[in-house]
Design an enzyme around this catalytic site. Sequence first.
Site, PDB file in Angstrom:
ATOM      1  CB  SER A  24      -3.134   2.957   2.350  1.00 10.63           C
ATOM      2  OG  SER A  24      -3.430   2.162   0.848  1.00 10.63           O
ATOM      3  CG  HIS A  81       4.049  -5.919  -1.052  1.00 15.81           C
ATOM      4  ND1 HIS A  81       4.786  -5.041  -1.580  1.00 15.81           N
ATOM      5  CD2 HIS A  81       2.976  -6.583  -1.763  1.00 15.81           C
ATOM      6  CE1 HIS A  81       3.337  -4.663  -1.935  1.00 15.81           C
ATOM      7  NE2 HIS A  81       2.316  -5.241  -2.219  1.00 15.81           N
ATOM      8  CE  LYS A  94      -3.613  -1.118  -0.671  1.00 18.69           C
ATOM      9  NZ  LYS A  94      -3.769  -1.574  -1.573  1.00 18.69           N
ATOM     10  CB  ALA A  95       4.435   1.991   0.192  1.00 13.82           C
ATOM     11  CG  PHE A 130      -6.086   8.468  -7.629  1.00 12.49           C
ATOM     12  CD1 PHE A 130      -5.883   7.735  -7.760  1.00 12.49           C
ATOM     13  CD2 PHE A 130      -7.757   9.241  -7.881  1.00 12.49           C
ATOM     14  CE1 PHE A 130      -6.533   6.715  -6.499  1.00 12.49           C
ATOM     15  CE2 PHE A 130      -8.409   8.333  -7.276  1.00 12.49           C
ATOM     16  CZ  PHE A 130      -7.954   7.176  -6.132  1.00 12.49           C
ATOM     17  NE  ARG A 185      -0.283   6.226   0.741  1.00 11.50           N
ATOM     18  CZ  ARG A 185      -0.945   6.015   0.060  1.00 11.50           C
ATOM     19  NH1 ARG A 185      -1.168   4.932   0.300  1.00 11.50           N
ATOM     20  NH2 ARG A 185      -2.051   7.430   0.189  1.00 11.50           N
TER      21      ARG A 185
HETATM   22  P1  A3P Z   1      -5.288   4.536  -0.358  1.00 12.85           P
HETATM   23  O1  A3P Z   1      -5.830   3.176  -0.884  1.00 12.85           O
HETATM   24  O2  A3P Z   1      -4.591   5.568   0.514  1.00 12.85           O
HETATM   25  O3  A3P Z   1      -5.987   5.709  -1.978  1.00 12.85           O
HETATM   26  P2  A3P Z   1      -0.070   0.085  -3.537  1.00 12.85           P
HETATM   27  O4  A3P Z   1      -0.239   0.222  -5.505  1.00 12.85           O
HETATM   28  O5  A3P Z   1       1.427  -0.321  -3.487  1.00 12.85           O
HETATM   29  O6  A3P Z   1      -1.179  -1.221  -3.179  1.00 12.85           O
HETATM   30  O7  A3P Z   1      -1.379   1.025  -3.114  1.00 12.85           O
HETATM   31  C1  A3P Z   1      -2.308   1.144  -2.924  1.00 12.85           C
HETATM   32  C2  A3P Z   1      -2.716   3.109  -2.483  1.00 12.85           C
HETATM   33  O8  A3P Z   1      -1.723   3.915  -3.621  1.00 12.85           O
HETATM   34  C3  A3P Z   1      -3.942   3.499  -2.377  1.00 12.85           C
HETATM   35  O9  A3P Z   1      -3.497   4.039  -1.674  1.00 12.85           O
HETATM   36  C4  A3P Z   1      -3.671   4.303  -3.864  1.00 12.85           C
HETATM   37  O10 A3P Z   1      -5.149   4.902  -3.989  1.00 12.85           O
HETATM   38  C5  A3P Z   1      -2.619   4.482  -4.284  1.00 12.85           C
HETATM   39  N1  A3P Z   1      -2.377   5.018  -5.744  1.00 12.85           N
HETATM   40  C6  A3P Z   1      -2.423   3.657  -6.362  1.00 12.85           C
HETATM   41  N2  A3P Z   1      -2.058   4.798  -8.221  1.00 12.85           N
HETATM   42  C7  A3P Z   1      -2.132   6.251  -7.479  1.00 12.85           C
HETATM   43  C8  A3P Z   1      -1.921   7.088  -8.129  1.00 12.85           C
HETATM   44  N3  A3P Z   1      -1.938   7.305  -9.605  1.00 12.85           N
HETATM   45  N4  A3P Z   1      -1.953   8.518  -7.577  1.00 12.85           N
HETATM   46  C9  A3P Z   1      -1.585   8.900  -6.224  1.00 12.85           C
HETATM   47  N5  A3P Z   1      -2.131   7.394  -5.429  1.00 12.85           N
HETATM   48  C10 A3P Z   1      -1.929   6.331  -6.120  1.00 12.85           C
END
Ligand code: A3P
Length: 296
Positions: free
Chosen positions: A139, A109, A48-49, A230, A131
């Site tokens: 997240s 991971h 989730k980073a 995003f 993160r």
């Molecule tokens: P949130 O749950 O805070 O929205 P991972 O890919 O490591 O699983 O991380 C997922 C997190 O990255 C989620 O955070 C997701 O929304 C965020 N994320 C994915 N793509 C993104 C982007 N283009 N810009 C900003 N955040 C993004």
Amino acid sequence: EVPDGTFYRFPLVPVRGVPLMQPIAEYWDKIETFQARPDDLLIATYPKAGTTWMQEIVDCIMNDGDVERSRRAPTHVRSPFLEIASPPPVPSGIDQLEVTPSPRLVKTHLPYELVPNSFWQQKCKTIYVARNAKDNAVSYYFFDLMNKTQPHPGTWEEYLPKYIRGDVPWGSWFDHVLGWWNAREKHNILYVFYEDMKEDPKREIRKVMRFLGKALPEDVVEKVYQHTSFNAMKENPMANYSSIPSNVIDQSVSPFMRKGEVSDWINHFSEAQNKMFDAEYQKRMAGSTLKFRCKI
Ligand code: A3P
């Protein structure tokens, strides 16, 4: 097609002290002896980073900003997840990597200490995304609610102490970010922060380009930036995990592209939780040069 009953909330089994989902632990010998190639690029993160975001950025850069090419397949096919394993017949990350042409973009991971040694023997380039602990916790909580292969997080109240203890898949956030921070000068590792990516995405895209040895013009930077925003990724079926069936990840519970912000933790941490978290944070991070921003 994913057969019914193949996926369920797998229990965690420690591998050298790090809790991993049972199928990963059972597959560990194969993961540990995985043979990396010199032109493999590793993208490493604590869950989730911002893994998926960096995978999309790197894939787009490797294709010189050809965004249509980046739509050729979903994220987990374009950039296989090294250690992921499920009961057969679902292919493992290693099975997927074996059919992926080089140069491969490998997601992991794993904490630094558990990365297969061949990546370092082959001197592979690695990008680590970190993160801040509080947003990462929020997240991860929502992800564990919707990801039907990871232990149920319980309530947020119940989850936060587990997260702090590292009693979650891939273990402790503290151990993870510190382990990779301390390793960054031993290998070819680019250590990137999610908060920096949010603050100035183009600056971080250029940084990644330089690290990959790509001298691409500014209009390509612009294309990569647009393609990896995003909102663009949330709408892109090849980047938003909508290809994964809902008995594995159930996006009606919480979307994979959930919020994508810095400081969402403020909406979830109570004052008492925040105090407790800050006290623990001071202890665990004391003496390290690694600094995070919880606000930008
Ligand atoms: P949130 O749950 O805070 O929205 P991972 O890919 O490591 O699983 O991380 C997922 C997190 O990255 C989620 O955070 C997701 O929304 C965020 N994320 C994915 N793509 C993104 C982007 N283009 N810009 C900003 N955040 C993004």
